[in-house]
Every structure is written in C-alpha cells, then in structure tokens.
Design a protein around this motif. Structure first.
Motif, PDB file in Angstrom:
ATOM      1  N   ALA A  98       0.831  -1.198   0.000  1.00 29.90           N
ATOM      2  CA  ALA A  98       0.000   0.000   0.000  1.00 29.90           C
ATOM      3  C   ALA A  98       0.866   1.247   0.000  1.00 29.90           C
ATOM      4  N   VAL A  99       0.301   2.337  -0.513  1.00 33.07           N
ATOM      5  CA  VAL A  99       0.985   3.632  -0.526  1.00 33.07           C
ATOM      6  C   VAL A  99       0.037   4.689   0.031  1.00 33.07           C
ATOM      7  N   TYR A 100       0.616   5.779   0.489  1.00 36.62           N
ATOM      8  CA  TYR A 100      -0.182   6.938   0.917  1.00 36.62           C
ATOM      9  C   TYR A 100      -0.077   7.958  -0.196  1.00 36.62           C
ATOM     10  N   ARG A 101      -1.192   8.194  -0.907  1.00 35.16           N
ATOM     11  CA  ARG A 101      -1.153   9.031  -2.097  1.00 35.16           C
ATOM     12  C   ARG A 101      -2.305  10.027  -2.057  1.00 35.16           C
ATOM     13  N   GLU A 102      -1.970  11.305  -2.219  1.00 38.40           N
ATOM     14  CA  GLU A 102      -2.961  12.378  -2.262  1.00 38.40           C
ATOM     15  C   GLU A 102      -3.901  12.324  -1.063  1.00 38.40           C
ATOM     16  N   GLY A 103      -3.319  12.092   0.107  1.00 36.56           N
ATOM     17  CA  GLY A 103      -4.079  12.129   1.337  1.00 36.56           C
ATOM     18  C   GLY A 103      -4.915  10.898   1.631  1.00 36.56           C
ATOM     19  N   HIS A 130      -6.612   3.793  11.000  1.00 35.15           N
ATOM     20  CA  HIS A 130      -6.217   3.738  12.412  1.00 35.15           C
ATOM     21  C   HIS A 130      -6.298   2.331  12.978  1.00 35.15           C
ATOM     22  N   ALA A 131      -7.026   1.425  12.275  1.00 36.35           N
ATOM     23  CA  ALA A 131      -7.314   0.120  12.849  1.00 36.35           C
ATOM     24  C   ALA A 131      -6.471  -1.015  12.280  1.00 36.35           C
ATOM     25  N   HIS A 132      -5.869  -0.831  11.101  1.00 33.43           N
ATOM     26  CA  HIS A 132      -5.108  -1.947  10.526  1.00 33.43           C
ATOM     27  C   HIS A 132      -3.624  -1.594  10.418  1.00 33.43           C
ATOM     28  N   ALA A 133      -2.806  -2.627  10.332  1.00 34.33           N
ATOM     29  CA  ALA A 133      -1.360  -2.434  10.366  1.00 34.33           C
ATOM     30  C   ALA A 133      -0.867  -1.584   9.202  1.00 34.33           C
ATOM     31  N   LEU A 134      -1.408  -1.813   8.005  1.00 33.73           N
ATOM     32  CA  LEU A 134      -0.988  -1.011   6.858  1.00 33.73           C
ATOM     33  C   LEU A 134      -1.229   0.471   7.108  1.00 33.73           C
ATOM     34  N   GLY A 135      -2.439   0.795   7.571  1.00 34.30           N
ATOM     35  CA  GLY A 135      -2.766   2.196   7.812  1.00 34.30           C
ATOM     36  C   GLY A 135      -1.918   2.812   8.902  1.00 34.30           C
ATOM     37  N   GLN A 136      -1.741   2.108  10.010  1.00 38.86           N
ATOM     38  CA  GLN A 136      -0.926   2.627  11.100  1.00 38.86           C
ATOM     39  C   GLN A 136       0.517   2.847  10.648  1.00 38.86           C
ATOM     40  N   CYS A 137       1.013   1.916   9.831  1.00 36.51           N
ATOM     41  CA  CYS A 137       2.389   2.037   9.343  1.00 36.51           C
ATOM     42  C   CYS A 137       2.541   3.256   8.437  1.00 36.51           C
ATOM     43  N   LEU A 138       1.564   3.493   7.585  1.00 36.19           N
ATOM     44  CA  LEU A 138       1.616   4.662   6.704  1.00 36.19           C
ATOM     45  C   LEU A 138       1.472   5.953   7.496  1.00 36.19           C
ATOM     46  N   LEU A 139       0.533   5.978   8.443  1.00 34.84           N
ATOM     47  CA  LEU A 139       0.339   7.181   9.249  1.00 34.84           C
ATOM     48  C   LEU A 139       1.572   7.503  10.087  1.00 34.84           C
ATOM     49  N   ALA A 140       2.271   6.471  10.547  1.00 34.98           N
ATOM     50  CA  ALA A 140       3.476   6.688  11.351  1.00 34.98           C
ATOM     51  C   ALA A 140       4.578   7.368  10.554  1.00 34.98           C
ATOM     52  N   GLN A 141       4.539   7.247   9.223  1.00 32.18           N
ATOM     53  CA  GLN A 141       5.570   7.850   8.382  1.00 32.18           C
ATOM     54  C   GLN A 141       5.265   9.305   8.025  1.00 32.18           C
ATOM     55  N   LEU A 142       4.048   9.773   8.307  1.00 27.63           N
ATOM     56  CA  LEU A 142       3.662  11.140   7.952  1.00 27.63           C
ATOM     57  C   LEU A 142       4.139  12.137   9.006  1.00 27.63           C
ATOM     58  N   ASP A 143       4.217  13.400   8.618  1.00 33.03           N
ATOM     59  CA  ASP A 143       4.483  14.428   9.614  1.00 33.03           C
ATOM     60  C   ASP A 143       3.209  14.684  10.421  1.00 33.03           C
ATOM     61  N   ASP A 144       3.343  15.378  11.526  1.00 35.81           N
ATOM     62  CA  ASP A 144       2.217  15.549  12.437  1.00 35.81           C
ATOM     63  C   ASP A 144       1.035  16.235  11.762  1.00 35.81           C
ATOM     64  N   ARG A 145       1.292  17.233  10.956  1.00 41.00           N
ATOM     65  CA  ARG A 145       0.200  17.961  10.299  1.00 41.00           C
ATOM     66  C   ARG A 145      -0.571  17.058   9.353  1.00 41.00           C
ATOM     67  N   SER A 146       0.147  16.277   8.531  1.00 49.07           N
ATOM     68  CA  SER A 146      -0.513  15.381   7.577  1.00 49.07           C
ATOM     69  C   SER A 146      -1.295  14.295   8.300  1.00 49.07           C
ATOM     70  N   ARG A 147      -0.719  13.822   9.399  1.00 46.92           N
ATOM     71  CA  ARG A 147      -1.375  12.771  10.178  1.00 46.92           C
ATOM     72  C   ARG A 147      -2.697  13.288  10.762  1.00 46.92           C
ATOM     73  N   ARG A 148      -2.662  14.482  11.350  1.00 43.08           N
ATOM     74  CA  ARG A 148      -3.885  15.032  11.940  1.00 43.08           C
ATOM     75  C   ARG A 148      -4.917  15.373  10.869  1.00 43.08           C
ATOM     76  N   ASP A 149      -4.447  15.822   9.719  1.00 40.93           N
ATOM     77  CA  ASP A 149      -5.368  16.103   8.620  1.00 40.93           C
ATOM     78  C   ASP A 149      -6.099  14.828   8.199  1.00 40.93           C
ATOM     79  N   HIS A 150      -5.341  13.730   8.116  1.00 42.90           N
ATOM     80  CA  HIS A 150      -5.968  12.454   7.747  1.00 42.90           C
ATOM     81  C   HIS A 150      -7.026  12.050   8.776  1.00 42.90           C
ATOM     82  N   LEU A 151      -6.687  12.171  10.040  1.00 44.51           N
ATOM     83  CA  LEU A 151      -7.614  11.747  11.091  1.00 44.51           C
ATOM     84  C   LEU A 151      -8.816  12.682  11.210  1.00 44.51           C
ATOM     85  N   ASP A 152      -8.663  13.942  10.795  1.00 41.77           N
ATOM     86  CA  ASP A 152      -9.817  14.833  10.743  1.00 41.77           C
ATOM     87  C   ASP A 152     -10.818  14.355   9.693  1.00 41.77           C
ATOM     88  N   ARG A 153     -10.294  13.834   8.602  1.00 38.21           N
ATOM     89  CA  ARG A 153     -11.165  13.366   7.518  1.00 38.21           C
ATOM     90  C   ARG A 153     -11.677  11.953   7.774  1.00 38.21           C
TER      91      ARG A 153
END
Length: 245
Positions: A98-103, A130-153
C-alpha cells in the motif's frame, strides 16, 4: 494483413527514430511509401494524436506517450506482483502493498492463495487506517500535520473490541513507533486476524508491505515481520516503482 496499418506503423517507427523530427518527404522515403500515401497517413496520425506537426516536422504525439507509459506501468505492476508472490510463498501468508497518495491510503497490490486468502475488506481500508497495520504504518511515516489532517477526515472509531479507542491514544502510539520499525496489530481491524506491516519509504512518499495471519498464529507475527524487515532493502527498488502506478 491490413496494408494501411502496416504503412502507418512504418511511419511511426520512422518518426520514433528521429528525435529532432523529420519532414514528410524524408519519412516517406524511409518508410518506402509514395509521398501522397505518406501525407494521407501522416495527417490521420496527427488527427488521432499519435503524431504532432510543428513547422513542417513530425514528432511522436501524446497518444504514443500514453501507450508507452501504460506499458511501463504494467511492467512495474507485474514486477511488483512477482515480488509479493515470492514473499507470500516464503512466509506462507497473504502479502499486501500500500501507498499513501494524495491524502489517502491506497492498497496497490495483494498476493494471496485460496488456502491463505487476504483479509476481507469489510470496512473501507481508506477510512479505517487507524485500525489496521498497513494504515498505522503509513500514518506513522507522515508528519504531524498530515497525520492530523488524515484523522480529521477519517476519525478514529472502534470497529472491534481491540481497536484503539480514540485519536489521542492512536497519536501517542504512532509517536512512540520507530519510523522504520514494523507495526503489529492484533484483531484491531478484523476479529480472528492479526497483521504486521513494514515501512517502505522512497523519498517523501510513504509506503508499506504487510502480511496477515489467523489469530491462532499470532506467535509468528514478530519473527516473520523481522524476517521481512531484514530483506526490505532488496524490496525497495521494486516496490518504490509502484508509487507512481
């Protein structure tokens, strides 16, 4: 054989061999065509976007570039699939990329077998990162702003009794996770399934390769994850290509 198609292909080959472009007379001569026939085919190829004309010279057009790009993407996807199949067979478990692409979280490729099927996507992977390993792994690689933006959506919400309960707890977990360390998840996305994900970072892009196991094989998670992590450098060249697919 359809003669007009053959003649058009010869013209395309002649244009492809001339990076600086070529006039109709030269292309007709190289393709072995009468000039009126060459003019007719060149006009058709320009109209369809396979060639473009600039100051009397002909060049390859956008349609040819799209064809070649599609072929290159298909080759990259095939190479990536072969890599995942190799690991699927080596660890006897479904493997995901999996990749993190365009948010958004995008599962690019999965390799599984009837005996070891991939985890069922019973809740949208994009909305439940937030619930699966792929997603958590991708979110862990983001900066804080991008991570919070994702969780807002895509807000944190429990989908099994084991899912992280709220955003603050998830953020603390992600902050504690090493940027290049495996992420382990036990039944947070699906009951009866445990997963591990390994980060694959190419420049500023975030990606991850993961595998899943039935929960009764949970003792295999860490050793298999470490084995995969030890080889991730070899995977990087192949898998990073797919970020552009």
């Amino acid at each position: 054989m359809i003669g007009s198609v053959q003649r058009a292909m010869r013209l395309l080959e002649a244009v492809a061999s001339r990076e600086q472009g070529a006039p109709a007379k030269q292309l007709a001569r190289e393709a072995g065509l009468a000039l009126p026939t060459a003019y007719h085919l060149l006009r058709t190829l320009v109209h369809e976007g396979y060639l473009r004309r600039d100051r009397g010279l002909f060049f390859l057009g956008e349609a040819v570039e799209r064809l070649s790009g599609s072929g290159a993407r298909q080759k990259r996807r095939s190479t990536m699939k072969d890599t995942l199949v190799h690991w699927r067979d080596a660890i006897d478990a479904p493997v995901y990329y999996a990749v993190y692409r365009e948010g958004e979280i995008e599962v690019v490729c999965v390799a599984d077998t009837p005996a070891n099927p991939a985890a069922e996507e019973w809740a949208d992977f994009r909305e439940t990162g937030h619930a699966h390993a792929l997603g958590q792994c991708l979110l862990a690689q983001l900066d804080d702003r991008s991570r919070r933006d994702h969780l807002d959506r895509h807000p944190v919400q429990p989908i099994t009794p084991y899912t992280v309960r709220d955003e603050d707890r998830l953020l603390r977990r992600l902050e504690r996770a090493g940027r290049m360390e495996p992420v382990i998840e036990r039944q947070e996305y699906a009951l009866g399934t445990v997963c591990a994900a390994i980060p694959v970072t190419a420049g500023s892009s975030a990606a991850a390769v993961a595998f899943s196991l039935p929960s009764h094989q949970a003792d295999r998670l860490v050793p298999v994850a470490r084995k995969l992590q030890s080889e991730v450098g070899g995977l990087l060249g192949t898998l990073a290509l797919s970020i552009s697919i």
